[in-house]
Design a protein around this motif. Structure first.
Motif, PDB file in Angstrom:
ATOM      1  N   SER A   1       0.921  -1.418  -0.180  1.00  0.00           N
ATOM      2  CA  SER A   1      -0.082  -0.077  -0.061  1.00  0.00           C
ATOM      3  C   SER A   1       0.808   1.293   0.082  1.00  0.00           C
ATOM      4  O   SER A   1       1.849   1.425   0.704  1.00  0.00           O
ATOM      5  CB  SER A   1      -0.789  -0.029   1.391  1.00  0.00           C
ATOM      6  N   VAL A   2       0.439   2.049  -0.960  1.00  0.00           N
ATOM      7  CA  VAL A   2       1.184   3.432  -0.839  1.00  0.00           C
ATOM      8  C   VAL A   2       0.982   4.301   0.324  1.00  0.00           C
ATOM      9  O   VAL A   2       1.494   5.137   0.657  1.00  0.00           O
ATOM     10  CB  VAL A   2       0.760   4.168  -2.238  1.00  0.00           C
ATOM     11  N   PHE A   3      -0.072   3.672   1.165  1.00  0.00           N
ATOM     12  CA  PHE A   3      -0.771   4.614   2.247  1.00  0.00           C
ATOM     13  C   PHE A   3       0.177   4.293   3.498  1.00  0.00           C
ATOM     14  O   PHE A   3      -0.221   4.625   4.710  1.00  0.00           O
ATOM     15  CB  PHE A   3      -2.096   4.645   2.515  1.00  0.00           C
ATOM     16  N   SER A   4       1.192   3.074   3.411  1.00  0.00           N
ATOM     17  CA  SER A   4       1.776   2.917   4.673  1.00  0.00           C
ATOM     18  C   SER A   4       3.242   3.003   4.124  1.00  0.00           C
ATOM     19  O   SER A   4       4.146   2.109   4.048  1.00  0.00           O
ATOM     20  CB  SER A   4       1.687   1.164   4.948  1.00  0.00           C
ATOM     21  N   PRO A   5       3.791   4.066   3.836  1.00  0.00           N
ATOM     22  CA  PRO A   5       5.180   4.350   3.420  1.00  0.00           C
ATOM     23  C   PRO A   5       6.228   3.852   4.557  1.00  0.00           C
ATOM     24  O   PRO A   5       6.089   4.325   5.500  1.00  0.00           O
ATOM     25  CB  PRO A   5       5.427   5.916   3.279  1.00  0.00           C
ATOM     26  N   ALA A   6       7.289   3.146   3.829  1.00  0.00           N
ATOM     27  CA  ALA A   6       7.997   2.586   4.916  1.00  0.00           C
ATOM     28  C   ALA A   6       9.521   2.722   4.453  1.00  0.00           C
ATOM     29  O   ALA A   6      10.738   2.122   4.689  1.00  0.00           O
ATOM     30  CB  ALA A   6       8.150   1.151   5.232  1.00  0.00           C
ATOM     31  N   SER A   7       9.916   3.950   3.593  1.00  0.00           N
ATOM     32  CA  SER A   7      11.211   4.331   2.947  1.00  0.00           C
ATOM     33  C   SER A   7      10.892   5.796   2.770  1.00  0.00           C
ATOM     34  O   SER A   7      10.000   6.340   2.803  1.00  0.00           O
ATOM     35  CB  SER A   7      11.346   3.357   1.670  1.00  0.00           C
TER      36      SER A   7
ATOM     37  N   HIS B   1       4.349  10.115  -0.691  1.00  0.00           N
ATOM     38  CA  HIS B   1       3.039   9.792  -0.090  1.00  0.00           C
ATOM     39  C   HIS B   1       2.636  11.446   0.650  1.00  0.00           C
ATOM     40  O   HIS B   1       1.558  11.714   0.526  1.00  0.00           O
ATOM     41  CB  HIS B   1       3.243   9.079   1.382  1.00  0.00           C
ATOM     42  N   GLY B   2       3.696  12.167   1.091  1.00  0.00           N
ATOM     43  CA  GLY B   2       3.579  13.268   1.446  1.00  0.00           C
ATOM     44  C   GLY B   2       2.960  14.305   0.236  1.00  0.00           C
ATOM     45  O   GLY B   2       2.170  15.312   0.326  1.00  0.00           O
TER      46      GLY B   2
ATOM     47  N   PRO C   1       4.798  -0.923  -3.415  1.00  0.00           N
ATOM     48  CA  PRO C   1       4.354   0.458  -2.999  1.00  0.00           C
ATOM     49  C   PRO C   1       4.882   1.060  -1.804  1.00  0.00           C
ATOM     50  O   PRO C   1       4.849   2.021  -1.534  1.00  0.00           O
ATOM     51  CB  PRO C   1       2.865   0.081  -2.942  1.00  0.00           C
ATOM     52  N   ASN C   2       4.937   0.144  -0.884  1.00  0.00           N
ATOM     53  CA  ASN C   2       5.312   0.887   0.342  1.00  0.00           C
ATOM     54  C   ASN C   2       6.726   1.358   0.510  1.00  0.00           C
ATOM     55  O   ASN C   2       7.358   2.178   1.480  1.00  0.00           O
ATOM     56  CB  ASN C   2       5.464  -0.353   1.340  1.00  0.00           C
ATOM     57  N   LEU C   3       7.672   1.144  -0.623  1.00  0.00           N
ATOM     58  CA  LEU C   3       9.185   1.450  -0.583  1.00  0.00           C
ATOM     59  C   LEU C   3       9.305   2.402  -1.787  1.00  0.00           C
ATOM     60  O   LEU C   3      10.434   3.105  -1.610  1.00  0.00           O
ATOM     61  CB  LEU C   3      10.067   0.087  -0.693  1.00  0.00           C
ATOM     62  N   SER C   4       8.824   2.241  -2.776  1.00  0.00           N
ATOM     63  CA  SER C   4       9.278   3.550  -3.793  1.00  0.00           C
ATOM     64  C   SER C   4       8.043   3.513  -4.831  1.00  0.00           C
ATOM     65  O   SER C   4       7.119   2.704  -4.831  1.00  0.00           O
ATOM     66  CB  SER C   4      10.375   2.751  -4.535  1.00  0.00           C
ATOM     67  N   GLY C   5       8.281   4.460  -5.844  1.00  0.00           N
ATOM     68  CA  GLY C   5       7.209   4.420  -7.190  1.00  0.00           C
ATOM     69  C   GLY C   5       7.577   3.542  -7.958  1.00  0.00           C
ATOM     70  O   GLY C   5       8.501   2.563  -7.756  1.00  0.00           O
ATOM     71  N   LYS C   6       6.706   3.579  -8.973  1.00  0.00           N
ATOM     72  CA  LYS C   6       6.852   2.645 -10.075  1.00  0.00           C
ATOM     73  C   LYS C   6       8.211   2.907 -10.893  1.00  0.00           C
ATOM     74  O   LYS C   6       8.318   3.977 -11.265  1.00  0.00           O
ATOM     75  CB  LYS C   6       5.607   2.575 -10.919  1.00  0.00           C
TER      76      LYS C   6
END
Ligand code: HEC
Ligand SMILES: [Cu+2]
Length: 339
Positions: A28-34, A41-42, A178-183
């Motif tokens: 999920s892009v809504f749980s950014p982890a990097s 996300h911001g 998604p949690n770590l980077s864009g495509k």
């Protein structure tokens, strides 16, 4: 008025939170982890607010206008060019639009700069190749400086900017965690790069994001963010050759793998199987999933896959092996020992 505005703002925030709350999770892009995912996300949040407020303002003015003009639409002139208040209102509105768009343009420029600034200075230490329909993983072993191959499961070290090189061996795929980077697209004949600076330990899920054929949907990438010590241990484990068979059944399994067709496509380092057309199986049993997320890796799924890969992943580039059930069992038993 300000009380009403703040009530509307908090209602809007509540709606956003409610609609996003169900969107957290390992993919999920809504749980950014990097760092990179947080910047994106911001930027998304800012765009949502700016566009959301603009939208609500337009609707509010429209509602007021309709209310004031009720019943009198036909008689009143459409414009009143000498109304000074209207002119000031229009100027203010234009200024607001320019300010909003400028905010978005500057913010996306800054995020872009930040993503580009994180570009690796040194050589990449991870290379991921998209293949129909699995991921070849290569990592540089810091101990020996050599590249070590694995598949379908990627580990990354916490808090360390990791330069990743992405390529394709056949068609266009897209690398997306998604949690770590864009495509980023994986294009045949082209090397694309991105940097990932993970900030949270644990498992997340990547997925090919560019339709690439029959089994595109079953092309998942299991990703683990490790502590630096765990990461070093994982790389060292991947660098080691395949474990020797521990019992006669496993030994028969190894013999079947070496004498059969497996070695025409797969590599098991330390054995006679050394082809690179298919996922490296040297540490297959150390992975959580089989065939790029098609099934959890268990004894049952391994044996089923070896007997009938097309049943689990129709169209996959692994043909039926023609092994008898007893032979498939021995091969599965051997592979099960390859942690
Ligand atoms: C013609 C080439 C070919 C042959 C021969 C072949 N495989 Fe495969 N194998 C593949 C491909 C391609 C994949 C990846 C399929 C996918 O995930 O879409 C695969 C996947 C696998 C996987 C899952 C790997 C992973 O990372 O999850 C296992 C296990 C496996 N093969 C075992 C075997 C065994 C055992 C044999 C011999 C009995 C064999 N294969 C013969 C091409 C082959
Ligand atoms: Cu795809």
């Amino acid at each position: 008025m300000s009380g009403r505005a703040s009530r509307i703002a908090s209602l809007f925030a509540g709606l956003c939170a409610a609609s996003l709350a169900g969107c957290a999770g390992p993919q999920s892009v809504f749980s950014p982890a990097s760092d990179q995912a947080r910047w994106l996300h911001g930027l998304f949040g800012l765009m949502l607010w700016v566009c959301g407020i603009a939208y609500l303002l337009v609707l509010a003015f429209l509602a007021v206008a309709l209310w004031r003009a009720r019943g009198a639409l036909a008689e009143t002139p459409i414009t009143e060019p000498h109304d000074g208040r209207l002119q000031w209102g229009l100027r203010a509105w234009a200024a607001l639009i320019v300010a909003g768009l400028l905010t978005l343009a500057v913010a996306s420029f800054l995020v872009d700069r930040a993503l580009a600034g994180a570009e690796p200075r040194g050589d990449p230490s991870v290379r991921v190749t998209g293949q129909q329909w699995w991921w070849r993983i290569e990592v540089k072993d810091p101990a020996s400086g050599r590249w070590v191959e694995s598949a379908n499961e990627l580990h990354l070290p916490l808090n360390q900017p990791t330069p990743v090189e992405v390529v394709s061996a056949d068609v266009i795929h897209s690398f997306w965690i998604p949690n770590l980077s864009g495509k980023i697209d994986m294009v045949p004949g082209r090397v694309n790069r991105l940097t990932i600076t993970p900030r949270q330990l644990g498992w997340v899920r990547g997925q090919c994001a560019e339709f690439c054929g029959l089994q595109h949907a079953q092309m998942a990438l299991d990703v683990k963010v490790d502590s630096p010590a765990d990461y070093a241990a994982w790389v060292a484990r991947q660098a080691a050759p395949a474990a020797a068979p521990k019992d006669p059944v496993a030994a028969r399994g190894l013999a079947l793998v070496q004498d059969g067709t497996c070695g025409q496509c797969h590599a098991l380092r330390g054995t006679a199987a050394a082809a690179r057309a298919a996922p490296d199986l040297t540490h297959i049993a150390g992975r959580r999933f089989l065939a790029a997320g098609a099934a959890p890796l268990t004894r049952g799924s391994l044996q089923g896959w070896i007997a009938q890969p097309q049943a689990l992943k129709p169209g996959a580039e692994m043909p039926a092996t023609g092994l008898s059930p007893r032979d498939a069992e021995a091969v599965a038993h051997y592979l099960e020992g390859l942690t």
